[in-house]
Enzyme design. Sequence first.
Site, PDB file in Angstrom:
ATOM      1  N   GLU A 143       0.863  -1.193   0.000  1.00 16.28           N
ATOM      2  CA  GLU A 143       0.000   0.000   0.000  1.00 16.28           C
ATOM      3  C   GLU A 143       0.900   1.245   0.000  1.00 16.28           C
ATOM      4  OE1 GLU A 143      -1.431   1.095   3.889  1.00 16.28           O
ATOM      5  OE2 GLU A 143      -3.419   1.638   3.133  1.00 16.28           O
ATOM      6  N   LYS A 188      -9.613   2.445  -1.483  1.00 19.80           N
ATOM      7  CA  LYS A 188      -9.790   1.866  -0.138  1.00 19.80           C
ATOM      8  C   LYS A 188     -11.112   2.290   0.501  1.00 19.80           C
ATOM      9  CE  LYS A 188      -7.045   1.441   4.162  1.00 19.80           C
ATOM     10  NZ  LYS A 188      -5.718   1.822   4.707  1.00 19.80           N
ATOM     11  N   CYS A 235      -4.747  -2.796   3.208  1.00 15.50           N
ATOM     12  CA  CYS A 235      -4.435  -2.616   4.631  1.00 15.50           C
ATOM     13  C   CYS A 235      -5.602  -2.948   5.556  1.00 15.50           C
ATOM     14  CB  CYS A 235      -3.938  -1.192   4.841  1.00 15.50           C
ATOM     15  SG  CYS A 235      -3.075  -0.960   6.415  1.00 15.50           S
ATOM     16  N   ASN A 259       0.414  -0.806   5.454  1.00 13.15           N
ATOM     17  CA  ASN A 259       1.362  -0.077   6.310  1.00 13.15           C
ATOM     18  C   ASN A 259       0.747  -0.107   7.695  1.00 13.15           C
ATOM     19  OD1 ASN A 259       3.420   1.868   4.555  1.00 13.15           O
ATOM     20  ND2 ASN A 259       1.508   1.502   3.472  1.00 13.15           N
TER      21      ASN A 259
END
Lengths: 316, 316
Positions: free
Chosen positions: B54, B131, B176, B201
Site C-alpha cells: 500500500e 480503499k 491494509c 502499512n
Amino acid sequence: MTSRPATSPRFLGLAVAQMGPVHLSDSRESVVARLVDMLRQAHSRGAEFVTFPELALTTFFPRYWMSEEEAHERFFERSMPGPATQPLFDEARRLGVGFYLGYAELTEDGRGFNSAVIVGRDGSIAGRYRKIHLPGHSEHKPEAPFQHLEKKFFEVGDLGFRAFDTDGVRMGMCLCNDRRWPETYRVMALQGAEVVVLGYNTPSLNIHWNEPVHLRTTTHLISLQANAYQNGIWVAAAAKCGSEDGHHMIGSSVIVAPSGEIVARTVSEEDEVICVRADLALGAHFREHVFNFAKHRRPEHYRLIVERTGAGDPLP
Amino acid sequence: MTSRPATSPRFLGLAVAQMGPVHLSDSRESVVARLVDMLRQAHSRGAEFVTFPELALTTFFPRYWMSEEEAHERFFERSMPGPATQPLFDEARRLGVGFYLGYAELTEDGRGFNSAVIVGRDGSIAGRYRKIHLPGHSEHKPEAPFQHLEKKFFEVGDLGFRAFDTDGVRMGMCLCNDRRWPETYRVMALQGAEVVVLGYNTPSLNIHWNEPVHLRTTTHLISLQANAYQNGIWVAAAAKCGSEDGHHMIGSSVIVAPSGEIVARTVSEEDEVICVRADLALGAHFREHVFNFAKHRRPEHYRLIVERTGAGDPLP
C-alpha cells in the site's frame, strides 16, 4: 448499546465443559450425570456460565443412516428440560450458574432441529437457537466411511442469529459449522453481543476429499480466533470429541479473547473443564477503535452478501 | 463461475515484494528502482504476479499533520502510470509479469483516494480499487506520538470490492485495514475471486489505547488466515515495514493458502521477495464442500449486515 468506559473491568467466570465420547450404548441419565459433575467442577473454579457441546446428550447420530422416525425416537428431545435433563437445570439453579446446551429438538408438530439453549442463573431458558449452517448431505452415501446427514435429520433453523441479555451479559450462540461462517458472528455483534458460545462435533476425517487431518483443528482454531477479534467478542467453544464407537472427532475446545488469542484450551479428548476470568471490557477497546462499526463499516459496499447466495460473475 | 475439477492443478507463480522503509528524503525514482529490482528477482524465481505494498511510492504520510494541498503536492500521483512509475510498467511488460501496486491517487477534479491497481502481464491496467475501510481520524491529535489521518487525506472508496479476470486468474484486491473486515473478502468471493492481493502499512504502536505490541502481528495473521480459509482463496499480503524516519511498522508479509495456512512469510523488515507455486485448484476443494456457498449460505439470516452500520439492540 451504551458504550462502557473501556477502563472499568467487568469480569465473567466463563467455562467450557468439553465432553469425551458418548457411545450408542450410553443412557441419557449417564450423560446428564457427567454434565452435572462438570457443572459442579466449573462452579468450584469460579464459573458463572458453562458452555456444553452440540448434541451433548447423545452420540453424533447424523453419522448413521436411518429413518427420520427412528432418529426422532432414539436421539431427539420432545421438551427442554425433560425428564432426563431436569437434574442439570436443577443443579444449575441451585449453584446459580448459567449454561449453554446443544441437543436435537423435536417440535410438537414433528419438525427436527439441531438446537441449543442459553439458561440463566435462575434456571430459566433465556434464549433459543436452531442451527442455520447445516453441513453434509441428505442422501445415503454407502461408499463413504460414515455419513454426515445433518441435511436429512434437521431443518434449517428459523430463529436467526440473536443476542440475549442474560445475567448482565449480552450473549449470542451458534452451533458447530456456524463457527466457520463470518456472517454468524457479525450478525450477533451488530446486536451488541459481548460473548458468543457454541458447541461442536467435528469428525477428524473429511468424507468429501482427502483433506489433511491436521487442517480440521487448524481451521477450527483460526475461525474462532479471527471472528472473536474481528467482532471484539469473547468466544467459548466446547467439543464433543474422541472416538464414539470408532468414529473419531477433534477436541481442542478453547476460550478465545477479543484480541483473537486463545486464553484456555483443553489438553485431552475426554470430559474436561477449562475456565477463565473473562474481562468483558477488553472487547470494548476493539469495538471503540479498530472495529468501531458505526465509524468504519460501509454496508453500501456489502450488498452482495445478502443479494447472492452462491458465487457468480464479477460485478459489471 | 464454471466449476473446475478439483483434481486438475492450475498453478500461478505468486509473489509478494515486501518493502523496507521509504524515508521522507527518498525520491520516487529511487523507490521505483527498488520495485523494479524486486520485480526482476520475483520473475527469476518463477513469479507471474507480484504484490507490492500500500502507498508503495512514498513514506506512510498519513502519520504527519499537514494540509490536503501540501499532501497532494508531495505524496499523490496525478496519473498511473506517470513519469516516475512508467519504468515499472515497462519492465513488467517486458518480463510478462503482472503486478498489484498501492499509491495515493489524486483525481482530475482534486479528490484523494488510497488506491491500488492490478496490472496484467501486457502492462495494461486490469482493475482499480479505492480503499473503503479507512482507519484513523481526520482531526489533529497533537497529544498522540503520531497521526493516523487517512480519514483526512482520503475519501471513502467508490469502486466497491470487485473481482477481475486477469491472465486467466480471477483476482480481487483490497488495502491494509480492509483485510481485518470479513465483508471485504466475502464480497469478492461471491464474485468467484480465487486470489486476493493487498498491501499494508501497519504502525507497531496503537495510538488509541495501550494495545500489546505483539497483537498487531497476531491479529494481522489470523485475519488473513481465517478469511483465506472461509472463502477458499489464496491471499498475498505485502507490507511496507521497518522504521520510516523513526516510525516503526510491522512486517510479516505472507502468502496464505485456501487451507488458512501460511505457506510463505518474510523474515526481515527490509525489501524482501517471497514466492510460491500456488495451486489455484486447492481452493476449489473448499468452495465445493465446506464452503459451497450455494448449498450452505442463508442470506435471509444475514440481513443485519447491510441493514445496520453500527451495533444496536438485540433483534426483537
